[in-house]
Design an enzyme around this catalytic site. Structure first.
Site, mmCIF file in Angstrom:
data_model
loop_
_atom_site.group_PDB
_atom_site.id
_atom_site.type_symbol
_atom_site.label_atom_id
_atom_site.label_comp_id
_atom_site.label_asym_id
_atom_site.label_seq_id
_atom_site.Cartn_x
_atom_site.Cartn_y
_atom_site.Cartn_z
ATOM 1 N N HIS A 117 -9.189 -2.054 5.127
ATOM 2 C CA HIS A 117 -7.796 -2.442 4.877
ATOM 3 C C HIS A 117 -7.292 -3.212 6.101
ATOM 4 O O HIS A 117 -7.757 -2.988 7.222
ATOM 5 C CB HIS A 117 -6.989 -1.152 4.680
ATOM 6 C CG HIS A 117 -5.582 -1.339 4.251
ATOM 7 N ND1 HIS A 117 -4.585 -1.721 5.120
ATOM 8 C CD2 HIS A 117 -4.976 -1.187 3.045
ATOM 9 C CE1 HIS A 117 -3.439 -1.784 4.468
ATOM 10 N NE2 HIS A 117 -3.649 -1.466 3.199
ATOM 11 N N ASP A 194 -10.200 5.810 9.550
ATOM 12 C CA ASP A 194 -9.053 5.563 8.682
ATOM 13 C C ASP A 194 -9.242 6.487 7.478
ATOM 14 O O ASP A 194 -10.078 6.227 6.609
ATOM 15 C CB ASP A 194 -9.048 4.084 8.272
ATOM 16 C CG ASP A 194 -7.986 3.784 7.229
ATOM 17 O OD1 ASP A 194 -7.343 4.723 6.733
ATOM 18 O OD2 ASP A 194 -7.825 2.595 6.889
ATOM 19 N N GLN A 197 -7.600 7.204 2.496
ATOM 20 C CA GLN A 197 -8.053 7.477 1.127
ATOM 21 C C GLN A 197 -9.005 8.668 1.062
ATOM 22 O O GLN A 197 -9.616 8.913 0.021
ATOM 23 C CB GLN A 197 -8.747 6.231 0.531
ATOM 24 C CG GLN A 197 -7.873 4.986 0.488
ATOM 25 C CD GLN A 197 -6.732 5.079 -0.531
ATOM 26 O OE1 GLN A 197 -6.669 6.005 -1.349
ATOM 27 N NE2 GLN A 197 -5.812 4.122 -0.490
ATOM 28 N N LYS A 220 0.428 9.034 0.593
ATOM 29 C CA LYS A 220 -0.740 8.948 -0.280
ATOM 30 C C LYS A 220 -1.280 10.326 -0.642
ATOM 31 O O LYS A 220 -2.338 10.461 -1.249
ATOM 32 C CB LYS A 220 -1.835 8.122 0.395
ATOM 33 C CG LYS A 220 -1.473 6.637 0.540
ATOM 34 C CD LYS A 220 -2.665 5.843 1.010
ATOM 35 C CE LYS A 220 -2.280 4.471 1.539
ATOM 36 N NZ LYS A 220 -1.878 3.529 0.513
ATOM 37 N N CYS A 358 -4.947 -5.634 0.120
ATOM 38 C CA CYS A 358 -4.908 -5.683 1.595
ATOM 39 C C CYS A 358 -6.290 -5.688 2.234
ATOM 40 O O CYS A 358 -6.401 -5.616 3.456
ATOM 41 C CB CYS A 358 -4.090 -4.535 2.195
ATOM 42 S SG CYS A 358 -2.383 -4.537 1.692
HETATM 43 C C1 LIG Z 1 -7.811 2.714 3.576
HETATM 44 C C2 LIG Z 1 -6.387 2.377 3.869
HETATM 45 N N1 LIG Z 1 -6.026 2.162 5.132
HETATM 46 C C3 LIG Z 1 -4.755 1.886 5.463
HETATM 47 C C4 LIG Z 1 -3.766 1.810 4.510
HETATM 48 C C5 LIG Z 1 -2.352 1.535 4.927
HETATM 49 O O1 LIG Z 1 -1.539 2.594 4.570
HETATM 50 P P1 LIG Z 1 0.007 2.636 4.983
HETATM 51 O O2 LIG Z 1 0.622 1.461 4.306
HETATM 52 O O3 LIG Z 1 0.491 3.930 4.473
HETATM 53 O O4 LIG Z 1 0.069 2.525 6.456
HETATM 54 C C6 LIG Z 1 -4.097 2.011 3.176
HETATM 55 C C7 LIG Z 1 -3.071 1.870 2.130
HETATM 56 O O5 LIG Z 1 -3.221 1.245 1.132
HETATM 57 C C8 LIG Z 1 -5.438 2.309 2.845
HETATM 58 O O6 LIG Z 1 -5.804 2.527 1.588
#
Ligand SMILES: Cc1ncc(COP(=O)(O)O)c(C=O)c1O
Length: 405
Positions: A117, A194, A197, A220, A358
Protein backbone atom coordinates in the site's frame (compact mmCIF):
# COMPACT_ATOMS: atom_id res chain seq x y z
CA UNK A 1 -19.63 -21.27 18.97
CA UNK A 2 -19.32 -18.96 15.93
CA UNK A 3 -22.85 -17.89 14.96
CA UNK A 4 -22.81 -15.40 12.10
CA UNK A 5 -26.52 -14.60 12.36
CA UNK A 6 -26.08 -13.71 16.02
CA UNK A 7 -22.98 -11.67 15.22
CA UNK A 8 -24.86 -9.69 12.56
CA UNK A 9 -27.28 -8.54 15.23
CA UNK A 10 -24.39 -6.65 16.87
CA UNK A 11 -24.04 -4.38 13.81
CA UNK A 12 -26.75 -1.70 13.47
CA UNK A 13 -25.90 -1.10 9.81
CA UNK A 14 -26.54 -4.74 8.98
CA UNK A 15 -29.75 -4.80 10.98
CA UNK A 16 -31.06 -1.56 9.49
CA UNK A 17 -30.00 -2.31 5.91
CA UNK A 18 -30.48 -6.06 5.42
CA UNK A 19 -30.37 -5.66 1.62
CA UNK A 20 -26.84 -4.19 1.73
CA UNK A 21 -23.95 -6.49 0.87
CA UNK A 22 -20.91 -4.82 2.34
CA UNK A 23 -17.82 -6.35 0.73
CA UNK A 24 -15.53 -3.34 1.16
CA UNK A 25 -14.02 -4.42 4.45
CA UNK A 26 -10.49 -3.93 3.17
CA UNK A 27 -11.24 -0.20 3.08
CA UNK A 28 -13.03 0.00 6.41
CA UNK A 29 -15.29 -2.13 8.56
CA UNK A 30 -18.74 -1.75 10.09
CA UNK A 31 -19.04 -0.95 13.79
CA UNK A 32 -20.75 -3.10 16.42
CA UNK A 33 -23.04 -1.52 19.01
CA UNK A 34 -20.47 -1.96 21.81
CA UNK A 35 -18.02 0.29 19.97
CA UNK A 36 -20.72 2.86 19.22
CA UNK A 37 -21.72 2.79 22.91
CA UNK A 38 -18.14 3.25 24.10
CA UNK A 39 -17.68 6.32 21.89
CA UNK A 40 -21.13 7.75 22.67
CA UNK A 41 -20.72 7.38 26.40
CA UNK A 42 -17.53 9.48 26.25
CA UNK A 43 -19.64 12.31 24.77
CA UNK A 44 -22.73 11.87 26.89
CA UNK A 45 -21.24 10.84 30.25
CA UNK A 46 -17.53 11.46 30.68
CA UNK A 47 -15.97 14.03 28.32
CA UNK A 48 -12.59 15.39 29.37
CA UNK A 49 -9.01 15.55 28.15
CA UNK A 50 -6.47 12.93 29.28
CA UNK A 51 -3.26 13.24 31.29
CA UNK A 52 -4.19 16.83 32.19
CA UNK A 53 -7.17 17.00 34.55
CA UNK A 54 -7.25 16.58 38.37
CA UNK A 55 -10.87 15.55 38.75
CA UNK A 56 -12.79 12.31 38.78
CA UNK A 57 -13.98 12.32 35.16
CA UNK A 58 -10.46 13.07 33.91
CA UNK A 59 -9.13 10.21 36.04
CA UNK A 60 -11.76 7.91 34.53
CA UNK A 61 -10.58 8.84 31.05
CA UNK A 62 -6.92 8.41 31.99
CA UNK A 63 -7.78 4.94 33.19
CA UNK A 64 -9.83 4.09 30.08
CA UNK A 65 -7.34 5.59 27.62
CA UNK A 66 -4.17 4.11 29.12
CA UNK A 67 -6.03 0.92 29.99
CA UNK A 68 -6.62 0.44 26.27
CA UNK A 69 -2.89 -0.18 25.89
CA UNK A 70 -3.38 -3.33 27.96
CA UNK A 71 -6.17 -4.50 25.66
CA UNK A 72 -4.03 -4.09 22.56
CA UNK A 73 -1.04 -5.62 24.33
CA UNK A 74 -3.19 -8.69 24.95
CA UNK A 75 -4.38 -8.68 21.32
CA UNK A 76 -0.85 -8.81 19.86
CA UNK A 77 1.03 -10.25 22.85
CA UNK A 78 3.19 -7.23 23.67
CA UNK A 79 3.85 -5.13 26.74
CA UNK A 80 1.32 -2.27 27.21
CA UNK A 81 4.21 0.22 27.13
CA UNK A 82 5.08 -0.98 23.64
CA UNK A 83 1.74 0.35 22.33
CA UNK A 84 1.49 3.96 21.15
CA UNK A 85 -1.72 5.49 19.80
CA UNK A 86 -1.35 7.40 16.55
CA UNK A 87 -3.86 8.41 13.85
CA UNK A 88 -3.84 5.30 11.65
CA UNK A 89 -1.43 2.74 10.25
CA UNK A 90 -0.23 5.39 7.79
CA UNK A 91 0.90 7.55 10.71
CA UNK A 92 2.52 4.53 12.38
CA UNK A 93 4.52 3.65 9.25
CA UNK A 94 5.55 7.28 8.70
CA UNK A 95 6.68 7.50 12.31
CA UNK A 96 8.72 4.34 12.03
CA UNK A 97 10.37 5.39 8.75
CA UNK A 98 11.10 8.85 10.13
CA UNK A 99 12.66 7.44 13.30
CA UNK A 100 14.71 4.74 11.63
CA UNK A 101 15.73 7.20 8.93
CA UNK A 102 17.95 9.06 11.38
CA UNK A 103 20.24 6.04 11.52
CA UNK A 104 20.44 5.40 7.79
CA UNK A 105 23.31 6.51 5.56
CA UNK A 106 23.83 6.97 1.82
CA UNK A 107 23.76 3.65 -0.02
CA UNK A 108 21.79 1.81 2.65
CA UNK A 109 18.95 -0.32 1.30
CA UNK A 110 15.28 -0.60 2.25
CA UNK A 111 13.61 -3.81 1.16
CA UNK A 112 9.92 -3.69 0.16
CA UNK A 113 7.55 -5.49 -2.22
CA UNK A 114 5.62 -4.15 -5.18
CA UNK A 115 2.39 -5.25 -3.53
CA UNK A 116 2.57 -2.69 -0.73
CA UNK A 117 0.00 0.00 0.00
CA UNK A 118 1.16 3.60 -0.57
CA UNK A 119 1.45 3.98 3.21
CA UNK A 120 4.24 1.44 3.25
CA UNK A 121 6.01 2.80 0.19
CA UNK A 122 5.91 6.57 0.18
CA UNK A 123 7.48 7.17 3.64
CA UNK A 124 10.41 5.00 2.49
CA UNK A 125 10.55 6.62 -0.96
CA UNK A 126 10.83 10.05 0.64
CA UNK A 127 13.56 8.85 2.96
CA UNK A 128 15.40 7.28 0.04
CA UNK A 129 15.28 10.54 -1.91
CA UNK A 130 16.35 12.65 1.05
CA UNK A 131 19.23 10.44 2.15
CA UNK A 132 20.31 8.77 -1.09
CA UNK A 133 19.18 5.36 0.05
CA UNK A 134 18.26 2.56 -2.31
CA UNK A 135 14.86 0.89 -2.52
CA UNK A 136 14.92 -2.75 -3.56
CA UNK A 137 11.98 -5.11 -4.05
CA UNK A 138 11.66 -8.68 -2.89
CA UNK A 139 10.62 -10.90 -5.76
CA UNK A 140 7.11 -12.35 -5.41
CA UNK A 141 5.05 -14.83 -7.37
CA UNK A 142 2.21 -13.66 -9.64
CA UNK A 143 -0.14 -13.43 -6.63
CA UNK A 144 2.33 -11.35 -4.61
CA UNK A 145 3.55 -14.11 -2.28
CA UNK A 146 7.10 -13.93 -0.98
CA UNK A 147 8.82 -17.27 -0.58
CA UNK A 148 11.44 -17.69 2.12
CA UNK A 149 13.91 -18.52 -0.65
CA UNK A 150 13.20 -15.34 -2.60
CA UNK A 151 13.57 -13.35 0.58
CA UNK A 152 16.90 -14.99 1.33
CA UNK A 153 18.06 -13.99 -2.15
CA UNK A 154 16.92 -10.40 -1.68
CA UNK A 155 18.73 -9.97 1.65
CA UNK A 156 22.30 -8.64 1.85
CA UNK A 157 24.60 -6.61 4.09
CA UNK A 158 23.41 -3.21 2.84
CA UNK A 159 19.78 -3.87 3.76
CA UNK A 160 18.96 -1.92 6.92
CA UNK A 161 15.17 -2.24 6.98
CA UNK A 162 12.58 -4.64 5.58
CA UNK A 163 9.02 -3.35 5.55
CA UNK A 164 6.18 -5.54 4.33
CA UNK A 165 2.46 -6.09 4.72
CA UNK A 166 1.75 -9.28 6.62
CA UNK A 167 -1.36 -9.69 4.44
CA UNK A 168 -1.40 -7.64 1.22
CA UNK A 169 -4.41 -5.42 0.66
CA UNK A 170 -5.46 -6.39 -2.89
CA UNK A 171 -4.46 -10.04 -3.29
CA UNK A 172 -4.51 -11.18 0.34
CA UNK A 173 -1.05 -12.77 0.10
CA UNK A 174 0.03 -13.92 3.57
CA UNK A 175 3.76 -13.32 3.95
CA UNK A 176 6.07 -15.51 6.06
CA UNK A 177 6.95 -12.72 8.47
CA UNK A 178 8.47 -14.94 11.15
CA UNK A 179 10.91 -16.54 8.73
CA UNK A 180 11.66 -13.17 7.13
CA UNK A 181 12.40 -11.62 10.52
CA UNK A 182 14.75 -14.44 11.46
CA UNK A 183 16.76 -13.99 8.26
CA UNK A 184 16.72 -10.16 8.33
CA UNK A 185 17.94 -10.11 11.92
CA UNK A 186 20.98 -12.17 10.98
CA UNK A 187 21.99 -9.12 8.92
CA UNK A 188 21.03 -6.66 11.68
CA UNK A 189 18.15 -5.17 9.63
CA UNK A 190 14.95 -3.82 11.15
CA UNK A 191 11.73 -5.68 10.37
CA UNK A 192 8.62 -3.54 10.06
CA UNK A 193 5.16 -5.04 9.56
CA UNK A 194 2.17 -3.31 8.03
CA UNK A 195 -0.50 -5.30 9.83
CA UNK A 196 -3.48 -3.29 8.54
CA UNK A 197 -4.97 -6.36 6.87
CA UNK A 198 -3.75 -9.01 9.31
CA UNK A 199 -4.49 -7.96 12.90
CA UNK A 200 -8.25 -7.51 12.16
CA UNK A 201 -8.49 -11.02 10.68
CA UNK A 202 -6.10 -13.38 12.43
CA UNK A 203 -4.13 -13.95 15.60
CA UNK A 204 -0.95 -11.90 15.42
CA UNK A 205 1.71 -12.44 18.06
CA UNK A 206 4.56 -9.94 17.87
CA UNK A 207 6.78 -12.06 20.10
CA UNK A 208 6.35 -15.07 17.89
CA UNK A 209 6.95 -13.02 14.73
CA UNK A 210 9.85 -11.24 16.40
CA UNK A 211 9.21 -8.15 14.27
CA UNK A 212 10.72 -4.87 15.48
CA UNK A 213 7.80 -2.58 14.65
CA UNK A 214 4.21 -3.17 13.58
CA UNK A 215 1.25 -0.93 12.85
CA UNK A 216 -2.47 -1.24 12.17
CA UNK A 217 -5.64 0.88 12.05
CA UNK A 218 -8.59 0.53 14.42
CA UNK A 219 -11.16 1.34 11.73
CA UNK A 220 -10.29 -1.83 9.84
CA UNK A 221 -11.10 -3.95 12.91
CA UNK A 222 -14.57 -2.64 13.85
CA UNK A 223 -13.15 0.37 15.69
CA UNK A 224 -13.49 4.12 15.10
CA UNK A 225 -11.62 6.14 12.48
CA UNK A 226 -8.57 8.16 13.41
CA UNK A 227 -6.82 5.63 15.65
CA UNK A 228 -3.71 3.72 14.70
CA UNK A 229 -1.68 1.38 16.84
CA UNK A 230 2.09 1.62 16.68
CA UNK A 231 3.91 -1.31 18.27
CA UNK A 232 7.66 -1.30 18.76
CA UNK A 233 10.01 -3.40 20.84
CA UNK A 234 10.55 -1.40 24.00
CA UNK A 235 14.25 -0.66 23.55
CA UNK A 236 13.67 0.33 19.89
CA UNK A 237 10.67 2.56 20.62
CA UNK A 238 12.78 4.32 23.23
CA UNK A 239 15.41 5.13 20.57
CA UNK A 240 12.91 6.40 17.97
CA UNK A 241 12.58 10.17 17.49
CA UNK A 242 8.96 11.32 17.39
CA UNK A 243 7.65 13.20 14.33
CA UNK A 244 5.35 15.43 16.34
CA UNK A 245 6.41 17.65 19.20
CA UNK A 246 4.01 19.32 21.61
CA UNK A 247 1.95 18.90 24.75
CA UNK A 248 1.98 15.82 26.97
CA UNK A 249 4.90 14.12 25.22
CA UNK A 250 7.51 16.39 26.86
CA UNK A 251 8.78 16.11 30.46
CA UNK A 252 10.23 19.66 30.58
CA UNK A 253 11.78 22.34 28.40
CA UNK A 254 13.42 25.71 28.90
CA UNK A 255 13.85 28.98 27.00
CA UNK A 256 17.32 27.95 25.80
CA UNK A 257 15.50 25.29 23.65
CA UNK A 258 16.54 22.40 25.86
CA UNK A 259 13.86 19.77 26.05
CA UNK A 260 13.49 16.45 27.77
CA UNK A 261 10.88 14.13 26.31
CA UNK A 262 8.78 11.59 28.15
CA UNK A 263 9.49 7.93 27.64
CA UNK A 264 7.72 5.84 25.01
CA UNK A 265 4.86 5.40 24.31
CA UNK A 266 3.62 8.87 25.44
CA UNK A 267 6.49 10.43 23.47
CA UNK A 268 4.59 9.54 20.27
CA UNK A 269 1.29 11.06 21.38
CA UNK A 270 1.85 14.83 21.12
CA UNK A 271 -1.26 16.98 21.61
CA UNK A 272 -4.75 15.87 22.59
CA UNK A 273 -5.24 12.37 21.24
CA UNK A 274 -8.41 10.85 19.80
CA UNK A 275 -9.54 9.81 23.28
CA UNK A 276 -13.00 8.52 22.41
CA UNK A 277 -11.52 6.80 19.37
CA UNK A 278 -8.94 5.00 21.47
CA UNK A 279 -11.57 3.93 24.01
CA UNK A 280 -13.79 2.74 21.13
CA UNK A 281 -10.82 0.93 19.58
CA UNK A 282 -10.34 -0.90 22.88
CA UNK A 283 -13.98 -1.95 22.81
CA UNK A 284 -13.47 -3.22 19.25
CA UNK A 285 -10.38 -5.24 20.21
CA UNK A 286 -12.24 -6.78 23.16
CA UNK A 287 -15.17 -7.58 20.89
CA UNK A 288 -12.92 -9.36 18.37
CA UNK A 289 -11.18 -11.27 21.17
CA UNK A 290 -14.56 -12.32 22.58
CA UNK A 291 -15.41 -13.91 19.21
CA UNK A 292 -11.87 -15.27 18.92
CA UNK A 293 -9.36 -14.30 16.23
CA UNK A 294 -8.86 -17.96 15.32
CA UNK A 295 -12.61 -18.36 14.82
CA UNK A 296 -12.71 -15.23 12.69
CA UNK A 297 -9.79 -16.40 10.59
CA UNK A 298 -11.22 -19.87 10.07
CA UNK A 299 -14.69 -18.57 9.16
CA UNK A 300 -13.29 -16.03 6.67
CA UNK A 301 -10.97 -18.59 5.10
CA UNK A 302 -13.86 -20.99 4.47
CA UNK A 303 -16.17 -18.25 3.20
CA UNK A 304 -13.47 -16.99 0.87
CA UNK A 305 -12.84 -20.52 -0.48
CA UNK A 306 -16.58 -20.87 -1.18
CA UNK A 307 -16.58 -17.46 -2.87
CA UNK A 308 -13.57 -18.10 -5.09
CA UNK A 309 -14.84 -21.52 -6.20
CA UNK A 310 -18.09 -19.91 -7.38
CA UNK A 311 -16.28 -17.02 -9.08
CA UNK A 312 -13.99 -19.46 -10.92
CA UNK A 313 -17.04 -20.87 -12.67
CA UNK A 314 -17.97 -17.54 -14.29
CA UNK A 315 -16.72 -17.18 -17.88
CA UNK A 316 -17.04 -13.40 -17.84
CA UNK A 317 -14.70 -12.96 -14.85
CA UNK A 318 -10.93 -12.77 -14.67
CA UNK A 319 -9.50 -13.54 -11.21
CA UNK A 320 -6.14 -12.25 -10.02
CA UNK A 321 -5.68 -14.25 -6.83
CA UNK A 322 -7.48 -17.58 -7.24
CA UNK A 323 -4.72 -19.57 -5.52
CA UNK A 324 -4.31 -17.40 -2.45
CA UNK A 325 -6.14 -18.86 0.50
CA UNK A 326 -7.14 -15.66 2.23
CA UNK A 327 -8.15 -12.04 1.93
CA UNK A 328 -10.04 -10.22 -0.79
CA UNK A 329 -11.16 -11.62 -4.12
CA UNK A 330 -9.57 -9.41 -6.81
CA UNK A 331 -11.13 -9.63 -10.26
CA UNK A 332 -12.38 -7.89 -13.36
CA UNK A 333 -15.29 -8.42 -15.69
CA UNK A 334 -13.56 -9.35 -18.95
CA UNK A 335 -13.35 -6.25 -21.13
CA UNK A 336 -15.27 -4.12 -18.62
CA UNK A 337 -13.74 -1.12 -16.89
CA UNK A 338 -13.49 -1.92 -13.16
CA UNK A 339 -15.36 1.17 -12.00
CA UNK A 340 -18.24 0.48 -14.41
CA UNK A 341 -18.50 -3.06 -13.07
CA UNK A 342 -18.44 -1.73 -9.50
CA UNK A 343 -21.29 0.58 -10.53
CA UNK A 344 -23.26 -2.43 -11.74
CA UNK A 345 -22.68 -4.18 -8.42
CA UNK A 346 -23.66 -1.00 -6.56
CA UNK A 347 -26.96 -1.00 -8.46
CA UNK A 348 -27.56 -4.38 -6.79
CA UNK A 349 -26.81 -2.96 -3.29
CA UNK A 350 -23.31 -4.40 -3.27
CA UNK A 351 -20.42 -2.31 -1.93
CA UNK A 352 -16.96 -3.03 -3.33
CA UNK A 353 -13.95 -0.95 -4.23
CA UNK A 354 -12.51 -0.61 -7.74
CA UNK A 355 -9.27 0.84 -9.03
CA UNK A 356 -5.71 0.37 -7.77
CA UNK A 357 -6.55 0.28 -4.04
CA UNK A 358 -3.57 2.54 -3.22
CA UNK A 359 -1.25 -0.26 -4.34
CA UNK A 360 -0.06 1.70 -7.33
CA UNK A 361 2.90 -0.43 -8.35
CA UNK A 362 1.10 -3.75 -7.95
CA UNK A 363 0.35 -3.54 -11.68
CA UNK A 364 4.00 -4.50 -12.22
CA UNK A 365 3.06 -7.89 -10.73
CA UNK A 366 -0.49 -8.44 -11.99
CA UNK A 367 -0.40 -6.48 -15.25
CA UNK A 368 -3.34 -4.18 -14.54
CA UNK A 369 -3.94 -1.19 -12.30
CA UNK A 370 -7.70 -1.61 -12.32
CA UNK A 371 -9.38 -4.37 -10.36
CA UNK A 372 -12.50 -4.87 -8.33
CA UNK A 373 -11.77 -5.89 -4.76
CA UNK A 374 -14.43 -7.80 -2.84
CA UNK A 375 -13.16 -7.98 0.72
CA UNK A 376 -14.95 -10.02 3.36
CA UNK A 377 -15.23 -9.86 7.12
CA UNK A 378 -16.59 -12.28 9.69
CA UNK A 379 -20.13 -10.82 9.52
CA UNK A 380 -20.50 -11.66 5.82
CA UNK A 381 -22.41 -14.78 4.84
CA UNK A 382 -22.70 -17.47 2.18
CA UNK A 383 -26.05 -16.02 1.17
CA UNK A 384 -24.37 -12.71 0.46
CA UNK A 385 -21.70 -14.48 -1.56
CA UNK A 386 -24.43 -16.25 -3.57
CA UNK A 387 -26.12 -12.93 -4.32
CA UNK A 388 -22.79 -11.37 -5.18
CA UNK A 389 -21.87 -14.13 -7.63
CA UNK A 390 -25.28 -13.88 -9.26
CA UNK A 391 -24.69 -10.17 -9.86
CA UNK A 392 -21.08 -10.74 -10.96
CA UNK A 393 -22.31 -13.25 -13.57
CA UNK A 394 -24.13 -10.36 -15.25
CA UNK A 395 -21.15 -8.00 -15.41
CA UNK A 396 -20.88 -7.07 -19.08
CA UNK A 397 -20.36 -4.02 -21.26
CA UNK A 398 -24.12 -3.98 -21.89
CA UNK A 399 -24.93 -3.96 -18.17
CA UNK A 400 -22.12 -1.71 -17.00
CA UNK A 401 -23.33 1.47 -15.36
CA UNK A 402 -21.23 4.28 -13.95
CA UNK A 403 -20.78 4.45 -10.19
CA UNK A 404 -23.14 7.46 -10.06
CA UNK A 405 -26.06 5.62 -11.67
C1 LIG B 1 -2.11 -2.96 3.88
C2 LIG B 1 -2.55 -1.56 4.15
N1 LIG B 1 -1.66 -0.69 4.60
C3 LIG B 1 -2.00 0.58 4.90
C4 LIG B 1 -3.29 1.02 4.75
C5 LIG B 1 -3.64 2.43 5.13
O1 LIG B 1 -4.58 2.44 6.14
P1 LIG B 1 -5.06 3.80 6.83
O2 LIG B 1 -5.71 4.58 5.74
O3 LIG B 1 -6.00 3.37 7.88
O4 LIG B 1 -3.86 4.47 7.36
C6 LIG B 1 -4.26 0.15 4.27
C7 LIG B 1 -5.64 0.62 4.04
O5 LIG B 1 -6.25 0.41 3.05
C8 LIG B 1 -3.89 -1.18 3.97
O6 LIG B 1 -4.77 -2.06 3.53
Amino acid sequence: MFDVEKIRQDFPMLVKQPELIYFDNGATTLKPQCVIDAVTSFYTEHTSNVHRGDYAIAATNDRLYDGTRKIFAKLINSDPLEIAFVHNVTAALNQIAYGIGEELREGDVILLTKAEHASNLLPWFRLAREKNLKIEYIETDSQANISVESFRKAMHEKVKAVSIAQVTNVLGSIQPVKEIAAIAHQYGAYVIVDAAQSVPHMKVDVKELDCDFLGFSAHKMCGPDGVGILYGKKELLEKLSPIFMGGDMNARFSSDTNMILKNAPIRFEAGTPNIEGVIGAGAAAEYLMSIGLDNIHEYERKLRAYFIEKMKKLDNIELYNPDNIYGPVAFNGKGVFAQDAAGWLASKDIAVRSGNHCAKILHEIIGTDQTIRASLYFYNTKEEVDRFVEAAADISLENAVGIFF
